[in-house]
Write an enzyme that holds these catalytic residues in place. Structure first.
Site, PDB file in Angstrom:
ATOM      1  N   HIS A  84     -38.015  -6.768  44.331  1.00 39.07           N
ATOM      2  CA  HIS A  84     -37.657  -7.278  42.934  1.00 39.07           C
ATOM      3  C   HIS A  84     -37.349  -6.336  42.149  1.00 39.07           C
ATOM      4  O   HIS A  84     -36.824  -6.556  41.119  1.00 39.07           O
ATOM      5  CB  HIS A  84     -38.398  -8.532  42.491  1.00 39.07           C
ATOM      6  CG  HIS A  84     -39.567  -7.972  41.910  1.00 39.07           C
ATOM      7  ND1 HIS A  84     -39.896  -7.953  40.694  1.00 39.07           N
ATOM      8  CD2 HIS A  84     -40.878  -8.016  42.592  1.00 39.07           C
ATOM      9  CE1 HIS A  84     -41.130  -7.744  40.324  1.00 39.07           C
ATOM     10  NE2 HIS A  84     -42.019  -7.658  41.582  1.00 39.07           N
ATOM     11  N   GLU A 135     -42.370  -2.331  32.639  1.00 39.98           N
ATOM     12  CA  GLU A 135     -43.864  -2.874  32.533  1.00 39.98           C
ATOM     13  C   GLU A 135     -44.539  -1.777  31.932  1.00 39.98           C
ATOM     14  O   GLU A 135     -45.685  -2.162  31.412  1.00 39.98           O
ATOM     15  CB  GLU A 135     -43.949  -3.233  34.087  1.00 39.98           C
ATOM     16  CG  GLU A 135     -43.522  -4.611  34.757  1.00 39.98           C
ATOM     17  CD  GLU A 135     -42.171  -4.607  35.195  1.00 39.98           C
ATOM     18  OE1 GLU A 135     -41.663  -3.184  35.273  1.00 39.98           O
ATOM     19  OE2 GLU A 135     -41.750  -5.439  35.734  1.00 39.98           O
ATOM     20  N   HIS A 191     -36.070 -12.972  46.261  1.00 36.33           N
ATOM     21  CA  HIS A 191     -36.242 -13.417  44.701  1.00 36.33           C
ATOM     22  C   HIS A 191     -35.066 -14.106  44.200  1.00 36.33           C
ATOM     23  O   HIS A 191     -33.763 -13.853  44.616  1.00 36.33           O
ATOM     24  CB  HIS A 191     -36.501 -11.834  44.076  1.00 36.33           C
ATOM     25  CG  HIS A 191     -37.187 -12.211  42.741  1.00 36.33           C
ATOM     26  ND1 HIS A 191     -36.536 -12.320  41.584  1.00 36.33           N
ATOM     27  CD2 HIS A 191     -38.656 -11.923  42.567  1.00 36.33           C
ATOM     28  CE1 HIS A 191     -37.349 -12.347  40.656  1.00 36.33           C
ATOM     29  NE2 HIS A 191     -38.610 -12.137  41.038  1.00 36.33           N
ATOM     30  N   ASP A 227     -48.239  -7.074  32.162  1.00 35.41           N
ATOM     31  CA  ASP A 227     -47.140  -6.108  31.741  1.00 35.41           C
ATOM     32  C   ASP A 227     -45.985  -6.535  31.614  1.00 35.41           C
ATOM     33  O   ASP A 227     -44.849  -5.789  31.625  1.00 35.41           O
ATOM     34  CB  ASP A 227     -47.084  -4.852  32.710  1.00 35.41           C
ATOM     35  CG  ASP A 227     -47.187  -5.243  33.917  1.00 35.41           C
ATOM     36  OD1 ASP A 227     -46.414  -6.509  34.507  1.00 35.41           O
ATOM     37  OD2 ASP A 227     -47.488  -4.643  35.297  1.00 35.41           O
ATOM     38  N   ARG A 283     -36.806  -3.943  39.199  1.00 30.25           N
ATOM     39  CA  ARG A 283     -35.753  -3.545  38.542  1.00 30.25           C
ATOM     40  C   ARG A 283     -35.261  -2.156  38.427  1.00 30.25           C
ATOM     41  O   ARG A 283     -34.000  -1.683  38.866  1.00 30.25           O
ATOM     42  CB  ARG A 283     -35.928  -3.625  36.744  1.00 30.25           C
ATOM     43  CG  ARG A 283     -35.116  -3.842  35.979  1.00 30.25           C
ATOM     44  CD  ARG A 283     -35.451  -3.871  34.430  1.00 30.25           C
ATOM     45  NE  ARG A 283     -35.641  -5.482  34.355  1.00 30.25           N
ATOM     46  CZ  ARG A 283     -34.812  -6.303  33.657  1.00 30.25           C
ATOM     47  NH1 ARG A 283     -33.691  -5.963  33.239  1.00 30.25           N
ATOM     48  NH2 ARG A 283     -35.223  -7.588  33.574  1.00 30.25           N
ATOM     49  N   GLU A 331     -55.918  -7.788  33.098  1.00 28.72           N
ATOM     50  CA  GLU A 331     -55.523  -6.807  34.002  1.00 28.72           C
ATOM     51  C   GLU A 331     -55.294  -5.670  33.047  1.00 28.72           C
ATOM     52  O   GLU A 331     -53.765  -5.137  33.063  1.00 28.72           O
ATOM     53  CB  GLU A 331     -54.366  -7.216  34.769  1.00 28.72           C
ATOM     54  CG  GLU A 331     -53.948  -6.316  36.089  1.00 28.72           C
ATOM     55  CD  GLU A 331     -52.692  -6.957  36.734  1.00 28.72           C
ATOM     56  OE1 GLU A 331     -51.534  -6.982  36.066  1.00 28.72           O
ATOM     57  OE2 GLU A 331     -52.722  -7.154  37.933  1.00 28.72           O
TER      58      GLU A 331
END
Ligand code: UDP
Length: 375
Positions: free
Chosen positions: A210, A133, A243, A97, A212, A119
């Site tokens: 991490h 995503e 990250h 994604d 967003r 996936e």
């Protein structure tokens, strides 16, 4: 020449999940493998390729600090197109994604090359979370020819969106193949401090973040919660592989300054990370992949998100969604560290995502679908 299957990927989590498929394709007698990295991530991507001994055939090298999502997508479209034209693959595999996978799917579709979506079918049900995503995977589902769903739940999500049943196959998630290939190597830590920590027998809280949608205030709150937990449990060590994204670092790291029992590291190479996962007492994360891996190792996972597209391990009891509220994080971690019944209830090995043989299944399907169909 044998039909070529092109795998396009660009970030660390994609690299980990396509690696077992690329390895299995390399062993195929009927198909050839062509690999393309976009470079959406750079060091973290190269780390994984090195570990799995994969030398990409093409590198689109799109990485630029601070690039917007649209810039990432535009660059992938523009730079992948000539590679598709030159290689003429029988099919293109995209994973999951990311912006790389949605853009690569579109680029292949524009050239009428079948898209194989690894996936496929994960859904949180909220288009804004995870962002971007959830949209990326839905867009890819619209144009994929073959949907490889990791679980029956993800297959059901696709069928509910009127994807035709004959184009969906449940294969398991290849992340479990990657994990099992890697964790048994018990990779030594490059940093001697981590090796000492491993020997110390101390309790470890392993933290990754991490997402967003957690950038900014939410991550600062997580940082404060970690500082409080470190002070509250001086016998425990918090391990935080930070990250690479500076936005993540700037939100979290200032909160942890001067706190003794916190080890902040660079992103750990996958071998080292899986070893750390196997040593962890509790895992606190907003990662998708870690939610899939930790249950296999019987580790309780507290997920710093409001929803998940991976409900299977929540149902089996190993994963709990707790959001990003500072008080809640402190409370939930404290419960697991002080209440052995609560801990044991979550620390059960569960394998809802796969049996470690997904990549073999994927390649067998591809051999049937594209093996006798050179382009
Ligand atoms: N991972 C790693 N090193 C680290 C942190 C994570 O190799 O320092 C691996 C982890 O095992 C998992 C993947 O990276 O397979 C998850 O990546 P990330 O959380 O960045 O992305 P997501 O899975 O949320 O898309």
């Amino acid at each position: 020449m044998r039909p070529r299957i092109m795998t396009v990927y660009g970030t660390r989590p994609e690299a980990i999940k396509v690696a077992p498929v690329i390895k299995a394709l390399e062993e195929s007698d009927v198909l050839d493998s062509v690999t393309v990295v976009t470079g959406q991530h750079r060091e973290m991507l190269d780390q994984v390729n090195e570990m799995f001994d994969i030398a990409p055939d093409h590198d689109l090298d799109i990485f630029e600090h601070g690039a917007s999502l649209s810039q990432i997508v535009a660059r992938v479209l523009e730079r992948l197109d000539p590679v598709l034209e030159a290689e003429r693959p029988a099919a293109v595999i995209v994973q999951g994604d990311t912006s790389t996978s949605a853009a690569a799917a579109l680029a292949a579709f524009h050239r009428q090359i079948p898209v194989v979506h690894l996936e496929a079918g994960l859904r949180s049900g909220n288009i804004m979370s995870p962002f971007p995503e959830e949209a990326n995977r839905k867009l890819t589902s619209q144009i994929a020819a073959l949907h490889l769903a990791p679980t029956a739940t993800s297959k059901a999500n696709l069928l509910a969106e009127s994807v035709s049943a004959e184009s969906v196959v449940v294969t398991g998630n290849t992340v479990i193949d990657a994990l099992l290939m890697t964790v048994e190597r018990k990779t030594p830590f490059t940093d001697p401090a981590l090796e000492d920590l491993a020997d110390s027998g101390r309790r470890l809280l392993l933290v990754t973040m991490h997402r967003r949608e957690n950038w900014g205030g939410a991550m600062e709150g997580v940082g404060r919660a970690l500082a409080r937990l470190a002070r509250q449990f001086p016998d425990m060590e918090i391990v935080l592989p930070a990250h690479r994204n500076p936005i993540v670092r700037e939100a979290v790291l200032p909160q942890l300054r001067g706190v003794g029992n916190v080890t902040v590291t660079e992103p750990l190479p996958y071998g080292e990370f899986t070893r750390m996962l196997s040593l962890a007492t509790v895992v606190l994360t907003d990662s998708g992949g870690v939610q899939e891996e930790a249950p296999s190792l019987g580790k309780p996972v507290l997920v710093m998100r409001e929803n998940t597209e991976r409900p299977e391990a929540v149902d089996s009891g190993t994963v709990k969604l707790i959001g990003t509220d500072e008080e809640r994080i402190v409370d939930e971690v404290t419960t697991l560290l002080t209440d052995s019944e609560a801990y044991e209830a979550m620390a059960r090995a569960a394998n809802p995502y796969g049996d470690g043989r997904a990549a073999r299944r994927v390649v067998e399907l591809l051999e049937v679908a594209y093996g006798a169909n050179p382009n």
